[in-house]
Motif scaffolding. Structure first.
Motif, PDB file in Angstrom:
ATOM      1  N   THR A  90      14.512  19.858  -9.917  1.00  0.00           N
ATOM      2  CA  THR A  90      15.984  19.243  -9.043  1.00  0.00           C
ATOM      3  C   THR A  90      17.023  18.618  -9.650  1.00  0.00           C
ATOM      4  O   THR A  90      18.388  18.226  -9.452  1.00  0.00           O
ATOM      5  CB  THR A  90      14.730  18.367  -8.018  1.00  0.00           C
ATOM      6  N   LYS A  91      17.292  18.485 -10.400  1.00  0.00           N
ATOM      7  CA  LYS A  91      17.212  17.448 -11.726  1.00  0.00           C
ATOM      8  C   LYS A  91      18.476  18.790 -12.696  1.00  0.00           C
ATOM      9  O   LYS A  91      19.204  17.591 -13.952  1.00  0.00           O
ATOM     10  CB  LYS A  91      17.411  16.280 -12.539  1.00  0.00           C
ATOM     11  N   GLY A  92      18.025  19.301 -12.579  1.00  0.00           N
ATOM     12  CA  GLY A  92      18.401  20.779 -14.167  1.00  0.00           C
ATOM     13  C   GLY A  92      20.182  20.439 -14.422  1.00  0.00           C
ATOM     14  O   GLY A  92      20.331  20.931 -15.098  1.00  0.00           O
ATOM     15  N   ASP A  93      20.352  20.821 -13.368  1.00  0.00           N
ATOM     16  CA  ASP A  93      22.795  20.624 -13.071  1.00  0.00           C
ATOM     17  C   ASP A  93      23.058  19.120 -13.106  1.00  0.00           C
ATOM     18  O   ASP A  93      24.459  19.195 -13.408  1.00  0.00           O
ATOM     19  CB  ASP A  93      22.858  21.191 -12.168  1.00  0.00           C
ATOM     20  N   LEU A  94      22.468  17.919 -13.622  1.00  0.00           N
ATOM     21  CA  LEU A  94      22.880  17.264 -12.972  1.00  0.00           C
ATOM     22  C   LEU A  94      23.182  16.936 -14.694  1.00  0.00           C
ATOM     23  O   LEU A  94      22.800  17.259 -16.106  1.00  0.00           O
ATOM     24  CB  LEU A  94      22.096  15.974 -12.821  1.00  0.00           C
ATOM     25  N   GLN A  95      24.367  15.904 -15.224  1.00  0.00           N
ATOM     26  CA  GLN A  95      25.258  15.786 -16.304  1.00  0.00           C
ATOM     27  C   GLN A  95      25.143  13.770 -15.824  1.00  0.00           C
ATOM     28  O   GLN A  95      25.171  12.962 -14.650  1.00  0.00           O
ATOM     29  CB  GLN A  95      26.386  16.006 -15.940  1.00  0.00           C
ATOM     30  N   VAL A  96      25.169  12.800 -17.047  1.00  0.00           N
ATOM     31  CA  VAL A  96      24.870  11.472 -16.840  1.00  0.00           C
ATOM     32  C   VAL A  96      26.707  11.535 -18.008  1.00  0.00           C
ATOM     33  O   VAL A  96      27.357  12.599 -18.731  1.00  0.00           O
ATOM     34  CB  VAL A  96      24.107  11.392 -18.155  1.00  0.00           C
ATOM     35  N   SER A  97      27.181  10.568 -16.753  1.00  0.00           N
ATOM     36  CA  SER A  97      28.733  10.334 -18.237  1.00  0.00           C
ATOM     37  C   SER A  97      28.716   8.613 -18.311  1.00  0.00           C
ATOM     38  O   SER A  97      27.926   7.769 -17.739  1.00  0.00           O
ATOM     39  CB  SER A  97      29.776  10.005 -16.619  1.00  0.00           C
ATOM     40  N   PHE A  98      29.631   8.203 -19.039  1.00  0.00           N
ATOM     41  CA  PHE A  98      29.178   7.106 -19.321  1.00  0.00           C
ATOM     42  C   PHE A  98      30.608   6.257 -20.260  1.00  0.00           C
ATOM     43  O   PHE A  98      31.279   7.162 -20.853  1.00  0.00           O
ATOM     44  CB  PHE A  98      27.951   6.910 -20.803  1.00  0.00           C
ATOM     45  N   THR A  99      30.291   5.469 -20.617  1.00  0.00           N
ATOM     46  CA  THR A  99      31.105   4.771 -21.215  1.00  0.00           C
ATOM     47  C   THR A  99      31.074   4.034 -22.879  1.00  0.00           C
ATOM     48  O   THR A  99      30.257   3.464 -22.392  1.00  0.00           O
ATOM     49  CB  THR A  99      32.293   3.509 -20.379  1.00  0.00           C
ATOM     50  N   MET A 100      31.524   4.431 -23.984  1.00  0.00           N
ATOM     51  CA  MET A 100      30.693   3.860 -24.565  1.00  0.00           C
ATOM     52  C   MET A 100      31.791   3.194 -26.074  1.00  0.00           C
ATOM     53  O   MET A 100      32.586   3.460 -26.191  1.00  0.00           O
ATOM     54  CB  MET A 100      30.499   5.418 -25.906  1.00  0.00           C
ATOM     55  N   ARG A 101      31.752   1.683 -25.793  1.00  0.00           N
ATOM     56  CA  ARG A 101      32.287   1.198 -26.680  1.00  0.00           C
ATOM     57  C   ARG A 101      32.067   0.631 -28.283  1.00  0.00           C
ATOM     58  O   ARG A 101      30.705   0.008 -28.139  1.00  0.00           O
ATOM     59  CB  ARG A 101      32.602  -0.619 -25.826  1.00  0.00           C
ATOM     60  N   VAL A 102      33.003   0.507 -28.531  1.00  0.00           N
ATOM     61  CA  VAL A 102      32.165   0.376 -30.198  1.00  0.00           C
ATOM     62  C   VAL A 102      33.148  -0.097 -30.933  1.00  0.00           C
ATOM     63  O   VAL A 102      33.758  -0.742 -31.243  1.00  0.00           O
ATOM     64  CB  VAL A 102      32.688   1.487 -31.123  1.00  0.00           C
TER      65      VAL A 102
END
Length: 164
Positions: A90-102
C-alpha cells in the motif's frame, strides 16, 4: 472457535488503532547536534551546500536558503517512504518530502528536519488522476518509520563533513 476469532479480531483492531495515534507538532520536528572538528564555519557551509546539491536531486535548486553570516543553510529533500513487507503493497510508491536546516556555529552543526510530508508523485499511468497528493505526517507509525531514515541522512552528512 468463535472466541478465538473474536480475540484475533480484537487484537488486530487494537494493534492498528494504537499505531495510528496522532502525534503533536513538536514530534514532527527532529533535532540533531553534532561536533565536526577541524573545519571552519565557511568550510562546513560550503561542504553542506555541495552535499545537498549532490543528494537532493529532485529539485533543480535544492538549497532554498543560505545565510552565511548567520551560518544557516536550508534544503528540500525527498526519500522513499521506508516500508517493509506487507506495508509496501500500500505504501511502496510513497515518498517523503522534508526541509533540512543546518545551523553551523563554529565546529558544531545543528540539523533540524521539519515540514515532513508524505506524498505520491504524479504518474502518467493513471489516465484519471494525473496529479500527486501530499499530506503532513500525522501518525506515530509513519513518523517512527521515517525518523531513522532522516537520522541516517544526518549521519551521512556528518560522515561527509568528517571525510569518512
Amino acid at each position: 472457535m468463535l472466541k478465538t476469532l473474536l480475540l484475533i479480531l480484537f487484537l488486530f483492531i487494537t494493534s492498528c488503532s494504537g499505531s495510528l495515534t496522532r502525534i503533536p507538532a513538536s514530534e514532527k520536528i527532529i533535532h540533531v547536534t553534532n561536533e565536526v572538528q577541524g573545519r571552519t564555519q565557511q568550510q562546513l557551509l560550503d561542504m553542506t551546500r555541495f552535499w545537498m546539491e549532490k543528494y537532493f536531486t529532485v529539485h533543480a535548486e535544492p538549497v532554498v536558503l543560505e545565510d552565511r553570516q548567520e551560518g544557516i543553510i536550508t534544503g528540500i529533500g525527498h526519500i522513499d517512504y521506508p516500508c517493509s513487507w506487507v506495508e509496501c503493497v500500500t505504501k511502496g510508491d510513497l515518498q517523503v518530502s522534508f526541509t533540512m536546516r543546518v545551523d553551523v556555529q563554529g565546529e558544531v552543526i545543528n540539523t533540524t528536519f521539519l515540514n515532513v510530508e508524505i506524498f505520491t508523485p504524479s504518474s502518467g499511468l493513471d489516465p484519471v488522476y494525473q496529479g500527486g497528493m501530499n499530506a503532513q505526517v500525522w501518525s506515530k507509525r509513519d513518523m517512527d518509520a521515517i525518523r531513522p531514515e532522516l537520522l541516517e541522512l544526518n549521519r551521512a552528512l556528518v560522515d561527509f563533513l568528517l571525510d569518512k
